[in-house]
Write an enzyme that holds these catalytic residues in place. Structure first.
Site, PDB file in Angstrom:
ATOM      1  N   CYS A  89       6.095  76.061  13.603  1.00 12.13           N
ATOM      2  CA  CYS A  89       6.424  74.450  13.980  1.00 12.13           C
ATOM      3  C   CYS A  89       6.991  74.256  15.688  1.00 12.13           C
ATOM      4  O   CYS A  89       6.303  73.349  16.174  1.00 12.13           O
ATOM      5  CB  CYS A  89       6.363  73.167  12.637  1.00 12.13           C
ATOM      6  SG  CYS A  89       8.589  73.936  12.173  1.00 12.13           S
ATOM      7  N   HIS A 142      11.111  70.323  10.438  1.00 13.51           N
ATOM      8  CA  HIS A 142       9.775  70.166  10.821  1.00 13.51           C
ATOM      9  C   HIS A 142       9.745  69.531  11.702  1.00 13.51           C
ATOM     10  O   HIS A 142      10.259  68.402  12.334  1.00 13.51           O
ATOM     11  CB  HIS A 142       8.823  70.019   9.391  1.00 13.51           C
ATOM     12  CG  HIS A 142       7.588  70.135   9.841  1.00 13.51           C
ATOM     13  ND1 HIS A 142       6.999  71.316   9.869  1.00 13.51           N
ATOM     14  CD2 HIS A 142       6.547  69.436  10.125  1.00 13.51           C
ATOM     15  CE1 HIS A 142       5.677  71.023  10.001  1.00 13.51           C
ATOM     16  NE2 HIS A 142       5.539  70.408  10.103  1.00 13.51           N
ATOM     17  N   HIS A 158       0.287  70.340  14.285  1.00  9.11           N
ATOM     18  CA  HIS A 158       1.662  71.018  13.466  1.00  9.11           C
ATOM     19  C   HIS A 158       1.149  72.115  12.896  1.00  9.11           C
ATOM     20  O   HIS A 158       0.542  72.807  12.450  1.00  9.11           O
ATOM     21  CB  HIS A 158       3.048  70.200  12.731  1.00  9.11           C
ATOM     22  CG  HIS A 158       1.819  69.950  11.314  1.00  9.11           C
ATOM     23  ND1 HIS A 158       2.679  70.113  10.083  1.00  9.11           N
ATOM     24  CD2 HIS A 158       0.767  68.933  11.521  1.00  9.11           C
ATOM     25  CE1 HIS A 158       1.945  69.449   9.365  1.00  9.11           C
ATOM     26  NE2 HIS A 158       0.307  69.304  10.211  1.00  9.11           N
TER      27      HIS A 158
END
Length: 186
Positions: A89, A142, A158
């Protein structure tokens, strides 16, 4: 006889010009972001054409970054990855911004310290979304890049461990409950 020697000499001479090494074909893909120049001219005056070139540079930079990131859609997840062979990510965001000469930290929790925090109802394309997914440290782990935004539905690109580089919506329950903050870098 002289003619035969001459033909043999020419054959030997031209035959020795070739290299024994074979060349490898190299193909590369050039990605060009859409710009105001690519739009068709619909006006009747030159002034209209000049006005069409007056664009918000942060918006065009965001679209360039988004276009770059979208080329990785479908790439498998690889921890620490930053190429089409595998991407994580923060690698996706890092490389997408780096391609536009914007250097960010490589780790999502460090990226979350850059730029300015923005409320969700003010999120724009190119902003970053940060999440705390189920981890033991309870830290940001993330990041996603906003590719479309309106008040009701924010979509972001992502990399996930299960599905690789994908586009998700912040309305999905998992992402809605894991969301921490949005930040604007541009």
């Amino acid at each position: 006889m002289k003619r035969l020697i001459f033909i043999a000499f020419i054959t030997l001479l031209t035959g020795s010009c070739k290299s024994s090494k074979q060349e490898k074909k190299v193909t590369s893909k050039i990605i060009i972001a859409p710009s105001a120049i690519d739009r068709p001219f619909t006006g009747h005056k030159k002034a209209a054409a000049i006005d069409s070139l007056k664009i918000d540079t942060s918006a065009s930079k965001a679209e360039t970054i988004i276009t770059y990131a979208k080329q990785f859609e479908g790439v498998r997840y690889k921890w620490g990855g930053t190429t089409k062979n595998g991407m994580d990510c923060s690698g996706l965001v890092f490389e997408s911004f780096r391609a536009s000469n914007i250097l960010l930290p490589r780790i999502s929790r460090d990226m979350a310290k850059k730029g300015n925090e923005v409320p969700l109802n003010k999120v724009k394309n190119g902003d970053l979304l940060f999440f705390k997914t189920q981890n033991r440290r309870n830290t940001i782990n993330h990041v996603g890049l906003v590719i479309t935004s309106n008040n009701k539905n924010i979509k972001f690109i992502h990399a996930t461990t299960q599905r690789g580089v994908i586009v998700s919506s912040l309305t999905e329950n998992y992402w809605k409950t894991s969301f921490v903050e949005a930040r604007r870098i541009l």
